[in-house]
Design an enzyme around this catalytic site. Structure first.
Site, PDB file in Angstrom:
ATOM      1  N   ARG A   1       0.775  -1.187  -0.088  1.00 34.30           N
ATOM      2  CA  ARG A   1      -0.099  -0.193   0.003  1.00 34.30           C
ATOM      3  C   ARG A   1       0.759   1.216  -0.279  1.00 34.30           C
ATOM      4  NH1 ARG A   1      -4.363   1.981   4.394  1.00 34.30           N
ATOM      5  NH2 ARG A   1      -2.501   1.298   5.739  1.00 34.30           N
TER       6      ARG A   1
ATOM      7  N   SER B   1       6.745  -4.952   7.878  1.00 32.73           N
ATOM      8  CA  SER B   1       6.009  -5.851   9.133  1.00 32.73           C
ATOM      9  C   SER B   1       6.649  -7.189   9.133  1.00 32.73           C
ATOM     10  CB  SER B   1       4.570  -5.679   9.239  1.00 32.73           C
ATOM     11  OG  SER B   1       4.131  -4.410   9.160  1.00 32.73           O
TER      12      SER B   1
ATOM     13  N   ASP C   1       4.839  -2.196  12.285  1.00 34.38           N
ATOM     14  CA  ASP C   1       3.400  -1.932  12.377  1.00 34.38           C
ATOM     15  C   ASP C   1       2.866  -1.494  13.838  1.00 34.38           C
ATOM     16  OD1 ASP C   1       3.664  -4.348  13.170  1.00 34.38           O
ATOM     17  OD2 ASP C   1       2.051  -5.400  12.317  1.00 34.38           O
TER      18      ASP C   1
END
Length: 944
Positions: free
Chosen positions: A541, A605, A659
């Site tokens: 993303r 992550s 994250d």
């Protein structure tokens, strides 16, 4: 003369069919389907009233809970005594229920003895009546050589209206059937029986269940047919019962499973609901009864009144000259002279007319052939109306069951008993035909009960014992998941030890306590445009985040999601990062910012070791990634090189972010007190702001640390390197990524791990690692549930012991199913639907047990996270020397956000174990992306 004969012949042909005048006379009793559907709808409305706590008191149809929670499944077994009280005689029985393999395989053997009930006892003291019953029970046991020393469960069929609060308790509401014994109305008749048994002495009896004869009928038929969930009595009286969803039974606590409800439908119409269907003959019967205005439906339907209805119709027709040439005998005027047995005899197929003539002549009448035809037709209309009304009531019950279960069609069996149904030659066929016509979408089977009340009562007891045994075994299986306060305190203490050891790096700590090199949380002065890149799974993303100075809670985000192809995930590292660089290029084109030189934060992550805020060395791939030449390399450098190869745009990659840290930063932007981040999703982790003085291992490893303000740790800022913000405090904290999922890798949690946890660990890709995470995270909870369900099934406690192939498949039970199954809004029918998706054909009780398993596993997971959180916040409080700490925890993760109870249990546990901390939990929005942008913004603002 010939002309006279011709005229006579002509008029004889014109003579009216005798049934036509009866049809006209009894037009109001001939109900068509629209009327029956209307009556059915009215009864459905009455059922709702009776089930509701608010309207039950005023409801005519009482809908009494029976506390019978299951029909037989064929696995019942045991030996029981039974008492059956309901008439001028009563029975004592010994019932042996033989277990079988599957439905229809078991069997029931019965020995019985009938004892008289003296008339003087019916109107005497209640205690004397039960003393007689108890003495007869003892006589039966002696006669059958049944051990007096051994404890015997006893089932008690008591066919009078009672209100039950448990299966083995029943308060007598009113007597009927000539019983008027004093001192029992409003009292618990089960207790009265127990006291009588004690007075008699010499027996060890456990009165386990008291049942109504209607319920017993359903249970008897249910032993042979697992689809039997309705009981129907059409005899001297009438009644129906059925299995209702417990969530609709307001008078009983709990909402899971089903319970048999005794409708007591004989009272339908007592509130006027049937006034427009009641005839003058019904009013006359009611007025002459012992209970005028009561049991209206029963008086239109049951065997106690059908004969009397026929007599009143015939009497009135005779008085009007429509029968017997107007002749009326004294016998015809006498109440009770036509019985329901007479009605059945008149409607016999071959001998019906002859029987009718004999019955009428016995009433001192001289009937013609046409009179016999007419009276037989009266009998037909009266009994046909009875079966039609029963069909309408039954259609209401079946419609409710179908709607409760959200089914388009329903396959169900109705267990039936009663003299009218058994002895009337046409009644059953008429009833079946009308029910099927009213409900064409339902497949209804009718089964005649065999020794219904006595056998059924024993089966109620057998089912209750089976369910109690089942519950004990399930509770025993799940007990290791139920953690007490001492165990939770121990987990908190071990987490605290892990946190301290990880900071000091004494030996090999299971809680890694990785420095993030993030020294500040947002203060609201952040502004500008920042790019955030988020790689944490099969999607990548890209986000653009705009902050306006001084306007907290007003960040604007723009994002685009890109898929990472499997061949890229498992190709070379260069191909992976080239793909990411291509996605970033596309996003900048999309936003029209290709030429902007934007600061960027990279949420990565996967396990990384950091030596600075903008470096992160990949320790190992997870989540299906296997790209080569990445492990042991700095992922920020690899991304920079990929961007350089494209030579299309420039990025200033300021920070690589976990994250969990991103979540904390995102929430801290909204709430300055947020200094802890928690992930409770597929995985689990926590970060928090630790005092720099306590982070010994970073100093040991690096000597000096490059802070996010550009000044080496340990050197003084002389004020020339940067302008100090007004009120800016000396840097004293750093966010630590605990990686707490490793707690227990040294065996410190073995004492709370169950055999199911150990099985899940052994079958994982990393046995012996991430033990705390395997007890608490979404990746593993579903698999723990599957292991427990598999064990219960192998033990015969679930799914009739049938282990399906899907149930043996690891990973088939996804954690999202826990959230769905535990939802308060989800009916057990929907739980059953979820299980069917997994190839598991479940009963109502299977669904309840699976839900209990899910609750136990998820509740423990939430408690363990809460205990860990208590250790973190208490450490922060003690670090700062505070008696009381007020702090906010930013949270992200599907388990926390989507599970119906996880968050509440976690919060309650954390607050209970850290009472000196006032902890607020704040769900993160856009945590990893927005957080990465904020870390970048904070770092940029603190650079010289």
């Amino acid at each position: 003369m010939l002309a006279v004969h011709l005229i006579s012949f002509f008029f004889s042909k014109l003579k009216e069919d005798p049934t036509k005048k009866v049809d006209r006379f009894l037009y109001a009793m001939r109900l068509h389907d629209d009327q029956l559907s209307d009556i059915s709808a009215r009864f459905q409305a009455e059922m709702k009233k009776g089930l509701s706590a608010e309207s039950n008191a005023a409801a005519a149809v009482k809908m009494l809970p029976t506390h019978v929670r299951s029909t037989p499944d064929g696995s019942e077994k045991g030996q029981f005594l039974a008492l059956d009280i309901g008439g001028s005689k009563f029975k004592v029985l010994q019932v042996k229920v033989r277990e079988g393999i599957g439905i229809r395989k078991g069997g029931v053997e019965m020995e019985e003895k009938t004892y008289p009930m003296p008339k003087e006892l019916l109107i005497g003291k209640g205690s004397e009546l039960f003393d007689h019953v108890s003495e007869s029970l003892k006589d039966f046991m002696q006669e059958k050589s049944i051990s007096m020393e051994k404890k015997h469960p006893l089932a008690f069929t008591f066919s009078f209206p009672c209100e039950q609060t448990t299966l083995d308790q029943g308060m007598l509401l009113s007597w009927s059937k000539n019983y008027r014994a004093r001192g029992l109305q409003g009292k618990d008749v089960v207790q009265a029986l127990r006291e009588a048994i004690d007075r008699t002495g010499g027996m060890d009896i456990d009165v386990s269940a008291m049942v109504n004869d209607t319920v017993a009928t359903m249970m008897t038929c249910g032993f042979d047919d697992r689809y039997c969930e309705v009981g129907l009595i059409i005899g001297t009286g009438t009644n129906a019962c059925y299995m209702e969803e417990l969530r609709h039974v307001d008078l009983v606590e709990g909402d899971e499973g089903r319970m048999c409800v005794n409708t007591e439908w004989g009272a339908f119409g007592d509130d006027g609901a049937l006034n427009d269907y009641i005839t003058q003959f019904d009013r006359d019967v009611d007025a002459a009864s012992v209970n005028p205005g009561k049991q209206i439906f029963e008086k239109m339907v049951s065997g106690m009144y059908l004969g009397e209805l026929v007599r009143l119709v015939v009497l009135k027709m005779a008085k009007r000259g429509l029968l017997f040439d107007g002749s009326v005998s004294n016998a015809l005027r006498t109440k009770g002279r036509i019985t329901t047995a007479d009605v059945a005899a008149m409607e016999q197929y071959k001998n019906g007319l002859n029987n009718t003539r004999d019955i009428l002549m016995a009433l001192d009448l001289n009937p013609s052939h046409d009179d016999c035809i007419a009276v037989q037709h009266v009998s037909t209309i009266v009994s046909f109306r009875s079966s039609n009304l029963v069909a309408a009531g039954l259609a209401a019950i079946l419609t409710r069951i179908k709607q409760n279960r959200n089914l388009r069609s329903l396959r169900i069996t109705v267990g039936v008993d009663g003299t009218v149904y058994k002895t009337h030659p046409q009644y059953p066929k008429r009833l079946h035909k009308v029910v099927r016509r009213l409900l064409p979408e339902c497949h209804v089977r009718f089964v005649l009960s065999d020794s219904g009340s006595s056998k059924g009562a024993a089966l109620v007891t057998a089912v209750a014992q089976r369910l109690a045994s089942l519950k004990r075994q399930v509770v025993e299986t799940l007990s290791p998941f139920r953690l007490n306060q001492a165990q939770l305190q121990l987990v908190k203490a071990r987490m605290r030890e892990g946190l301290e050891a990880g900071l000091k790096m004494k030996g090999s700590s299971t809680v890694k306590m990785l420095p993030s090199f993030v020294y500040h949380t947002p203060d609201g002065t952040e502004h500008g445009k920042y790019l955030a890149l988020d790689l944490g799974g099969t999607n990548f993303r890209a986000l653009l985040v705009k902050f306006k100075k001084g306007l907290q809670q007003n960040a604007r985000l723009y994002h685009k999601i890109y898929t990472i192809p499997l061949e890229t995930m498992q190709g070379t590292g260069e191909e992976l990062f080239d793909h990411i660089a291509q996605c970033v290029s596309d996003f900048l084109d999309y936003m029209g910012m290709k030429n902007a030189h934007l600061p960027a934060g990279f949420t990565f992550s996967f396990p990384c070791e950091q030596t600075a805020i903008d470096t992160g060395t990949l320790v190992t791939w997870t989540k299906g990634f296997k790209a080569t030449d990445c492990e042991g390399h700095d992922v920020v450098s690899m991304l920079r090189e990929a961007i350089k190869r494209r030579n299309e745009y420039n990025l200033d990659i300021v920070a690589v972010v976990n994250d969990t840290v991103g979540t904390m930063m995102s929430c801290a932007y909204e709430d300055p007190r947020c200094e802890v981040g928690l992930i409770a999703g597929t995985g689990t982790n926590v970060c928090y702001m630790e005092e720099l003085k306590n982070i010994q291992k970073t100093k040991e490893n690096t000597g000096t640390m490059k802070r996010d303000d550009g000044i080496p740790e340990g050197e003084q800022d002389d004020g020339t390197e940067r302008e100090k913000k007004e009120g800016d405090a000396e840097i004293s904290k750093m966010c630590i990524n605990t990686e707490w999922g490793g707690l227990g890798d040294d065996g410190s949690l073995d004492d709370i791990a169950t055999p199911y946890d150990k099985e899940v660990d052994q079958n994982s890709i990393n046995p012996g690692k991430q033990r705390f995470e395997k007890l608490t995270s979404g990746m593993y909870l579903g698999e723990i549930v599957r292991q427990v369900v598999l064990d219960l099934t192998r033990g015969g406690l679930l799914f009739r012991g049938h282990v399906t192939e899907p149930l043996k498949t690891p990973g088939i039970f996804q954690t999202k199913f826990l959230s769905q199954i535990e939802s308060d809004r989800l009916a057990l029918l929907q739980v059953r639907s979820i299980l069917q998706q997994l190839g598991l054909d479940s009963t109502c009780h299977d669904s309840i047990i699976v839900k209990e398993v899910c609750k136990a596993v998820s509740h423990r997971a939430a408690q363990l996270c809460g205990a860990g959180m208590a250790a973190v916040v208490d450490k922060i409080r003690e670090n700062r020397g505070l008696d009381h700490l007020k702090i906010t925890v930013g949270v992200d993760g599907a388990l926390y956000k989507l599970h119906p109870h996880f968050s509440q249990v976690l919060q309650k546990t954390a607050r209970g174990l850290a009472p000196q901390c006032d902890v607020t939990f704040m769900p993160s929005e856009e945590g990893s992306g927005k957080g990465a942008a904020l870390i970048t913004a904070v770092a940029k603002q603190n650079q010289p």
